[in-house]
Design a protein around this motif. Sequence first.
Motif, PDB file in Angstrom:
ATOM      1  N   THR A  65      -3.381   4.044   4.498  1.00  0.00           N
ATOM      2  CA  THR A  65      -2.962   3.012   3.551  1.00  0.00           C
ATOM      3  C   THR A  65      -3.672   3.177   2.215  1.00  0.00           C
ATOM      4  OG1 THR A  65      -2.516   1.451   5.352  1.00  0.00           O
ATOM      5  CG2 THR A  65      -2.816   0.529   3.155  1.00  0.00           C
ATOM      6  N   ALA A  66      -4.960   3.503   2.256  1.00  0.00           N
ATOM      7  CA  ALA A  66      -5.708   3.712   1.013  1.00  0.00           C
ATOM      8  C   ALA A  66      -5.162   4.912   0.240  1.00  0.00           C
ATOM      9  CB  ALA A  66      -7.191   3.911   1.329  1.00  0.00           C
ATOM     10  N   ILE A  67      -4.808   5.970   0.962  1.00  0.00           N
ATOM     11  CA  ILE A  67      -4.260   7.163   0.303  1.00  0.00           C
ATOM     12  C   ILE A  67      -2.919   6.848  -0.359  1.00  0.00           C
ATOM     13  CG2 ILE A  67      -3.325   9.471   0.709  1.00  0.00           C
ATOM     14  CD1 ILE A  67      -5.440   9.811   2.897  1.00  0.00           C
ATOM     15  N   PHE A  68      -2.044   6.153   0.376  1.00  0.00           N
ATOM     16  CA  PHE A  68      -0.733   5.830  -0.183  1.00  0.00           C
ATOM     17  C   PHE A  68      -0.850   4.839  -1.343  1.00  0.00           C
ATOM     18  CE2 PHE A  68       0.860   7.106   4.140  1.00  0.00           C
ATOM     19  CZ  PHE A  68       1.492   8.255   3.698  1.00  0.00           C
ATOM     20  N   LEU A  69      -1.834   3.949  -1.260  1.00  0.00           N
ATOM     21  CA  LEU A  69      -2.056   3.019  -2.371  1.00  0.00           C
ATOM     22  C   LEU A  69      -2.518   3.778  -3.613  1.00  0.00           C
ATOM     23  CD1 LEU A  69      -2.278   0.160  -3.525  1.00  0.00           C
ATOM     24  CD2 LEU A  69      -4.592   0.035  -2.562  1.00  0.00           C
ATOM     25  N   ILE A  98       2.895   0.926   1.872  1.00  0.00           N
ATOM     26  CA  ILE A  98       1.510   0.454   1.789  1.00  0.00           C
ATOM     27  C   ILE A  98       1.365  -1.047   2.028  1.00  0.00           C
ATOM     28  CG2 ILE A  98       0.841   2.311   0.227  1.00  0.00           C
ATOM     29  CD1 ILE A  98       1.118   0.399  -2.092  1.00  0.00           C
ATOM     30  N   VAL A  99       2.387  -1.847   1.698  1.00  0.00           N
ATOM     31  CA  VAL A  99       2.260  -3.302   1.815  1.00  0.00           C
ATOM     32  C   VAL A  99       1.996  -3.759   3.254  1.00  0.00           C
ATOM     33  CG1 VAL A  99       3.519  -5.477   1.598  1.00  0.00           C
ATOM     34  CG2 VAL A  99       3.520  -3.843  -0.282  1.00  0.00           C
ATOM     35  N   PRO A 100       2.723  -3.259   4.271  1.00  0.00           N
ATOM     36  CA  PRO A 100       2.450  -3.726   5.638  1.00  0.00           C
ATOM     37  C   PRO A 100       1.018  -3.464   6.079  1.00  0.00           C
ATOM     38  CG  PRO A 100       4.557  -2.612   5.545  1.00  0.00           C
ATOM     39  CD  PRO A 100       3.901  -2.374   4.232  1.00  0.00           C
ATOM     40  N   GLY A 101       0.455  -2.304   5.713  1.00  0.00           N
ATOM     41  CA  GLY A 101      -0.919  -2.015   6.093  1.00  0.00           C
ATOM     42  C   GLY A 101      -1.911  -2.960   5.445  1.00  0.00           C
ATOM     43  N   ILE A 102      -1.639  -3.344   4.191  1.00  0.00           N
ATOM     44  CA  ILE A 102      -2.527  -4.285   3.500  1.00  0.00           C
ATOM     45  C   ILE A 102      -2.408  -5.679   4.103  1.00  0.00           C
ATOM     46  CG2 ILE A 102      -2.993  -5.393   1.281  1.00  0.00           C
ATOM     47  CD1 ILE A 102      -2.083  -2.837  -0.079  1.00  0.00           C
ATOM     48  N   LEU A 103      -1.185  -6.111   4.382  1.00  0.00           N
ATOM     49  CA  LEU A 103      -0.987  -7.436   4.965  1.00  0.00           C
ATOM     50  C   LEU A 103      -1.621  -7.548   6.347  1.00  0.00           C
ATOM     51  CD1 LEU A 103       2.721  -8.238   3.978  1.00  0.00           C
ATOM     52  CD2 LEU A 103       0.638  -9.112   2.934  1.00  0.00           C
ATOM     53  N   ILE A 119       4.918  -6.385  11.319  1.00  0.00           N
ATOM     54  CA  ILE A 119       4.515  -5.830  10.030  1.00  0.00           C
ATOM     55  C   ILE A 119       4.149  -4.362  10.170  1.00  0.00           C
ATOM     56  CG2 ILE A 119       2.729  -5.944   8.228  1.00  0.00           C
ATOM     57  CD1 ILE A 119       2.637  -8.947   8.646  1.00  0.00           C
ATOM     58  N   ARG A 120       3.428  -4.028  11.235  1.00  0.00           N
ATOM     59  CA  ARG A 120       2.989  -2.650  11.416  1.00  0.00           C
ATOM     60  C   ARG A 120       4.173  -1.720  11.658  1.00  0.00           C
ATOM     61  NH1 ARG A 120      -2.389  -1.801  12.799  1.00  0.00           N
ATOM     62  NH2 ARG A 120      -1.887  -0.198  14.304  1.00  0.00           N
ATOM     63  N   MET A 121       5.205  -2.217  12.321  1.00  0.00           N
ATOM     64  CA  MET A 121       6.365  -1.369  12.562  1.00  0.00           C
ATOM     65  C   MET A 121       7.113  -1.038  11.271  1.00  0.00           C
ATOM     66  SD  MET A 121       6.456  -0.350  15.596  1.00  0.00           S
ATOM     67  CE  MET A 121       4.668  -0.300  15.447  1.00  0.00           C
ATOM     68  N   PHE A 125       8.904   3.002   7.451  1.00  0.00           N
ATOM     69  CA  PHE A 125       9.606   3.302   6.202  1.00  0.00           C
ATOM     70  C   PHE A 125       9.002   4.514   5.500  1.00  0.00           C
ATOM     71  CE2 PHE A 125      11.300  -1.010   6.525  1.00  0.00           C
ATOM     72  CZ  PHE A 125      12.602  -0.803   6.100  1.00  0.00           C
ATOM     73  N   ARG A 126       7.811   4.897   5.895  1.00  0.00           N
ATOM     74  CA  ARG A 126       7.219   6.075   5.277  1.00  0.00           C
ATOM     75  C   ARG A 126       8.061   7.317   5.510  1.00  0.00           C
ATOM     76  NH1 ARG A 126       1.074   4.943   7.341  1.00  0.00           N
ATOM     77  NH2 ARG A 126       0.609   3.223   5.929  1.00  0.00           N
ATOM     78  N   VAL A 127       8.852   7.305   6.585  1.00  0.00           N
ATOM     79  CA  VAL A 127       9.674   8.479   6.847  1.00  0.00           C
ATOM     80  C   VAL A 127      10.671   8.710   5.725  1.00  0.00           C
ATOM     81  CG1 VAL A 127      11.545   7.351   8.110  1.00  0.00           C
ATOM     82  CG2 VAL A 127      10.893   9.687   8.709  1.00  0.00           C
TER      83      VAL A 127
END
Length: 272
Positions: A65-69, A98-103, A119-121, A125-127
Motif C-alpha cells: 500500500t505504501a509503494i502504490f501510494l 491504495i484506498v482499501p489498504g488505507i481504510l 474492503i480488502r477484497m 482492482f490492482r489487476v
Amino acid sequence: MDNPTSLRERLYIIVFQTDTVAGRRFDKTLLLIILASLVTVVLDSIDAVHQGYAGVLAAIEWGFTAIFLAEYLTRLYCSPKPLRYAFSFYGLVDLLAIVPGILALYYSDAQYLLIIRVIRMLRIFRVLKLSHYLKQANYLLDALRGSKQKIIVFLVSVSTLVTVFGTLMYVIEGPANGFTSIPTGIYWAIVTLTTVGFGDIVPKTALGQVLSSLVMITGYSIIAVPTGIFTAELANAMRGEQLRHECPRCSKQSHEHSAAFCSRCGSALFPG
C-alpha cells in the motif's frame, strides 16, 4: 543540483514514458510488485494461511500500500495535468489500489471484521493496473471495436430466437411441467441454446422434447459465430500492425495505425 522543474520532467519520463530505458525498467518493476500484491491477496483469502500468517501478510500488505501510494503521488506530482490524470480511468484504478489498504488500518475492531474483508477484497482492482503493460491487448481492443456492430446484430438475433423458443415452450409444456411463465421459458431457452443444460427445467411432452432438440442443434450451429467474427477482426488488427512503418528519422516502430507523424520526434512517417 537539479531544480524542481528538471526533476519533475525526469520523473515524468520514467513514470509515463514506456519507450525509454528508465521507463521500461520502472514498468517491469511495478509489474512485479503488482503481481506480488495479487499473490498476497490470494494467499490471505485462504483461511489456514490467514490464521497462521495474518501478521506477516498484513505487514506485507501495508508495504505494498505504501509503494502504490508513493507511485500515485509521484504520478500526480509529475503529470502535466494532475486533475486530468486523477479522474482518468487509470487514475481511478490507481486510487482503488491504495484506498482499501488505507481504510483497513482504521477498522481493526472485531465487529468490523466483515467490513474489513469486503474492503480488502477491493484490492483485486490492482489487476486492472496490469493493462498498462499488456501492449498486445491493443490487438484485442481493436478487434472488439471492429466487431462491435456485428456482435450486437448477433446478440439481437439470438435474443429474438430465445424469445420465440421460450414462448413456444411455455405454450407447449405449460405450468404443469414447470414452465410457469414466458420468462421462465426464455430462461430455459437461453440455458439450452448455450448448451449449458442445468436440468432444473426439462420438457415432458413429446412435442416439447422435439423443440428442445431443435434448440440444442441451433445452439451448436450458432455458438461459433461470435468467435469467428472476433477472430477475423483480430487478424485484421494484427495485419494492420504489420503494415505500420517505422519513423525514418528516429526509427521508432510503434505508432497508431492512422498516424501520419512520429509521436516521438514529430517527423512525417510517409515523407512525400
